[in-house]
Design an enzyme around this catalytic site. Structure first.
Site, short mmCIF file in Angstrom:
data_model
loop_
_atom_site.label_atom_id
_atom_site.label_comp_id
_atom_site.label_asym_id
_atom_site.label_seq_id
_atom_site.Cartn_x
_atom_site.Cartn_y
_atom_site.Cartn_z
N GLU A 83 5.80 9.86 3.29
CA GLU A 83 5.36 8.54 2.83
C GLU A 83 4.34 8.71 1.72
O GLU A 83 3.49 9.60 1.77
CB GLU A 83 4.76 7.71 3.97
CG GLU A 83 4.49 6.27 3.56
CD GLU A 83 4.18 5.35 4.73
OE1 GLU A 83 4.33 4.13 4.58
OE2 GLU A 83 3.77 5.86 5.80
N TYR A 112 -5.57 0.60 9.07
CA TYR A 112 -6.68 0.96 8.19
C TYR A 112 -8.02 0.61 8.84
O TYR A 112 -8.76 -0.24 8.35
CB TYR A 112 -6.53 0.25 6.84
CG TYR A 112 -5.42 0.84 5.99
CD1 TYR A 112 -5.59 2.05 5.32
CD2 TYR A 112 -4.19 0.20 5.89
CE1 TYR A 112 -4.58 2.60 4.56
CE2 TYR A 112 -3.16 0.75 5.13
CZ TYR A 112 -3.36 1.94 4.47
OH TYR A 112 -2.35 2.50 3.73
N ASP A 114 0.80 -1.23 0.00
CA ASP A 114 0.00 0.00 0.00
C ASP A 114 0.83 1.27 0.00
O ASP A 114 0.43 2.29 -0.55
CB ASP A 114 -0.95 0.02 1.20
CG ASP A 114 -0.20 0.23 2.52
OD1 ASP A 114 0.68 -0.60 2.84
OD2 ASP A 114 -0.47 1.22 3.22
N ASP A 159 5.66 0.33 3.30
CA ASP A 159 5.90 -0.90 4.05
C ASP A 159 5.73 -2.11 3.13
O ASP A 159 5.58 -1.97 1.92
CB ASP A 159 4.96 -0.97 5.26
CG ASP A 159 3.50 -0.76 4.85
OD1 ASP A 159 3.14 -1.11 3.72
OD2 ASP A 159 2.72 -0.23 5.67
#
Length: 514
Positions: A480, A230, A78, A81
Site C-alpha cells: 500500500e 490514524y 490518503d 482506500d
C-alpha cells in the site's frame, strides 16, 4: 592506408564517453520528480480539473458534506482506500510545501513548479472549505471500517460518507495544529505568485492555531472512529510547537517564536529524543525548524539557549539515522542499507528522514559557524549527510538487493499489484458498469494479474527488515502507498536532479576548456 589520429581528439572523446556513461549510470531524478507529482493527481477526491493528467481517474465524492450541510468536496484520499483523513492529509501538504520552500528553484528548473503548486493547492483549497467556523474543523469524510469492507473504485463508492468535526466541545489540537501548519507553510509557497491566497491561508492558520491551543485535546478522543487508522499516539504538544514555528516562519511575528520557546520544556520539544518523523510524531521536524533559525541567525539572542537545546535533539535524530549515536540509540538498517523503523509502511520513515537529512546538510553548508555535526561516534559533514540521504533515495529507486524500484512506474521493475482500489480495478472509462462492494473483492482484489492502472509516483510500504518484499495486493503492509510517503521526496528529487545537472555541466565545461 593508416589513418592518423590527433591525440587531443582521442582524449576529448574518451572524456566525453566517460562523462556520458557516468550520467547514464546515475538515477534519473528528473523523471522520479515528475512521477512523484503525478501520484497526487491519482489521489484526488472531488471534481477533477480539465488538465487532469491521470486519465484513469474520474470525479468522486461529489456529495461529501451534503448530509452535514457543508461543502467538503475535494481533498485527497490518503492511501489505497476512499476515506479522507484530515491528519495525514495535512501532514502531506506541509511536507509538499516545505519541499517547495527549500527547493523552489530546483523544482522550477525541472519544469515541475506548476504541478507542485497544484498539488499543494488541491489540499489547501479543501482545508479552507473544512474550516467552516473559527472553532470548527471537519476532520474526516468517510468511515474507515465500512470502507475497508468494500473494494470499489472511488467513482463507484457506496460506503458511508459520514463527516466528522472537531469543535470547542470535541477538541483536536493535534489536527488543528497540523492543518494550521500546512496552511502556514503553504502561505509561504504562494506569497509571491498569489499574495491574496497566501494571506487567506495565513489567516486560517492563525485562527486554527488559536483554536487548537485554547481548546486542548486529542482528536482521536473526540472522533473515536479514527483510532483504528490514524490514532494520535504522540498527543498534540508536538503539533502545537510545529505550527508555532511555521507561523513564525510565515508571519515573522515574535509571539509565535516566543510560544515555541516558552513551551519547549513543558511540551517536550527539548526533551524528546526520537528516531522517527511522521504524520504522528513531529518532534524531529520541530527540532530541525528551530535549528534552522540558529543556523540562519534568524532569532533574537535572548532565545538562543533554548534553540540550542532544540538543536541538540535534532542532531540526536540525525545521528540516529546515520548510525552515529551510541549503541541502542540508532535507527536499524536492513542488510541493503535502508533505514528501518517498523514493519508497517516503513518507507514513510525513510522518505521523511531523507528530507530532514537533505535540508540539514544544506543548512550546514550555508553557515560559517557550524559546518559539521557532532555525534557520539564522530562528527559528520554536510557532504556525508547528503550522501547518506542520496543512498536512501537510490535504494527507493532500485539500488537495493532486489533491484526493484519502490517508486511505482519508475524504471522497468516496480510493484505491479499495489494495494489500491482505484488502480486495481479497470478504469470506469473502460468499464462504465457499476462495480459493487463485494464484487470488487470477488473479481479484482484476489486476482493474480497486475493492476490495470499504474499508480505512477506512489511510494509503497517497502521491504521488510531483511530487504524482502512480496508484490501481492493483499500484502498491504508492503504494497500500500500513502501520500505522506511520496510528499517528502518531491523536494529531494529536485535537489538531486539539479546536482546531477551541475556535475554534467562542469564535465562538459572541463572538456570544452581543453
Amino acid at each position: 592506408m593508416a589513418i592518423k589520429t590527433n591525440p587531443l581528439w582521442v582524449i576529448l572523446i574518451s572524456i566525453l564517453v566517460y562523462n556520458v556513461s557516468s550520467v547514464c549510470a546515475s538515477f534519473d531524478y528528473g523523471t522520479a520528480l515528475s512521477n512523484s507529482l503525478l501520484y497526487f493527481e491519482s489521489q484526488r477526491s472531488g471534481r477533477l480539473p480539465y488538465n487532469q493528467r491521470v486519465t484513469w481517474r474520474g470525479h468522486s465524492g461529489l456529495t461529501d458534506g451534503l448530509q452535514q450541510g457543508v461543502d467538503l468536496v475535494g481533498g485527497y484520499y490518503d492511501a489505497g482506500d476512499n476515506v479522507k483523513f484530515g491528519l495525514p492529509m495535512a501532514f502531506t501538504v506541509t511536507m509538499l510545501s516545505w519541499g517547495i520552500i527549500e527547493y523552489r528553484d530546483e523544482i522550477a528548473s525541472a519544469g515541475e513548479l506548476e504541478h507542485a503548486l497544484e498539488a499543494v493547492k488541491w489540499g489547501t483549497d479543501y482545508f479552507i472549505k473544512a474550516h467552516t467556523d473559527v472553532n470548527v474543523l471537519w476532520a474526516e469524510v468517510g468511515d474507515g471500517d465500512s470502507d475497508h469492507y468494500c473494494w470499489q473504485r472511488p467513482e463507484d463508492m457506496m460506503t458511508s460518507r459520514q463527516a466528522y468535526k472537531i469543535d470547542t466541545e470535541r477538541p483536536g489540537s493535534d489536527l488543528a495544529g497540523e492543518t494550521a501548519a500546512a496552511m502556514a507553510a503553504a502561505s509561504i509557497v504562494f506569497r509571491e505568485t498569489n499574495p491574496h491566497y497566501s494571506h487567506l491561508l495565513l489567516h486560517h492558520a492563525q485562527q486554527l492555531f488559536e483554536f487548537g491551543d485554547k481548546y486542548r485535546g486529542k482528536y482521536d478522543v473526540s472522533i473515536g472512529v479514527v483510532k483504528g487508522f490514524y490514532a494520535s499516539l504522540s498527543g498534540y504538544n508536538d503539533e502545537l510547537l510545529w505550527v508555532a514555528l511555521w507561523l513564525y516562519r510565515a508571519s515573522g511575528r515574535e509571539e509565535y517564536l516566543k510560544y515555541a520557546i516558552e513551551n519547549a520544556d513543558s511540551f517536550g520539544g527539548v526533551h524528546w529524543a526520537v528516531s522517527e518523523f511522521s504524520w504522528d510524531i513531529k518532534f524531529a521536524g520541530v527540532q530541525i525548524l528551530a535549528s534552522q533559525l540558529l543556523l540562519e541567525n534568524k532569532h533574537q539572542r535572548k532565545y538562543e539557549h533554548v534553540l540550542k537545546k532544540y538543536r541538540l535533539k535534532a542532531e540526536f535524530y540525525l545521528c540516529s539515522c546515520l548510525n552515529k549515536n551510541d549503541e541502542g540509540h540508532n535507527a536499524r538498517r536492513t542488510p541493503g542499507g535502508l533505514i528501518f523503523i517498523r514493519q508497517w509502511n516503513n518507507m514513510q520513515y525513510v522518505t521523511s528522514a531523507t528530507f530532514l537529512l537533505t535540508v540539514y546538510s544544506d543548512y550546514l553548508n550555508k553557515t560559517k559557524t557550524k559546518q559539521r555535526m557532532e555525534c557520539p561516534l564522530g562528527s559528520v559533514g554536510a557532504d556525508e549527510m547528503l550522501a547518506f540521504a542520496k543512498s536512501q533515495v537510490d535504494y527507493v529507486l532500485g539500488s537495493n538487493p532486489r533491484g526493484i524500484s519502490y517508486l511505482v512506474g519508475y524504471g522497468t521493475k516496480y510493484p505491479k499489484r499495489v494495494h489500491h482500489r482505484g488502480a486495481s480495478i479497470l478504469s470506469y472509462k473502460v468499464n462504465k458498469g457499476f462495480i459493487g462492494c463485494t464484487q470488487g473483492y470477488d473479481c479484482w482484489y484476489g486476482k493474480q494479474a497486475d493492476n490495470p492502472n499504474v499508480l505512477v509516483g506512489a511510494v509503497v510500504g517497502g521491504p521488510d527488515l531483511q530487504d524482502g518484499f512480496r508484490d501481492v495486493r493483499g500484502n498491504f503492509m508492503q504494497t500500500e502507498a500513502c501520500t505522506y510517503n511520496t510528499a517528502p521526496l518531491v523536494g529531494v528529487f529536485a535537489k538531486l536532479r539539479r546536482l546531477e545537472e551541475l556535475k554534467y555541466e562542469q564535465r562538459i565545461s572541463s572538456v570544452s576548456s581543453l
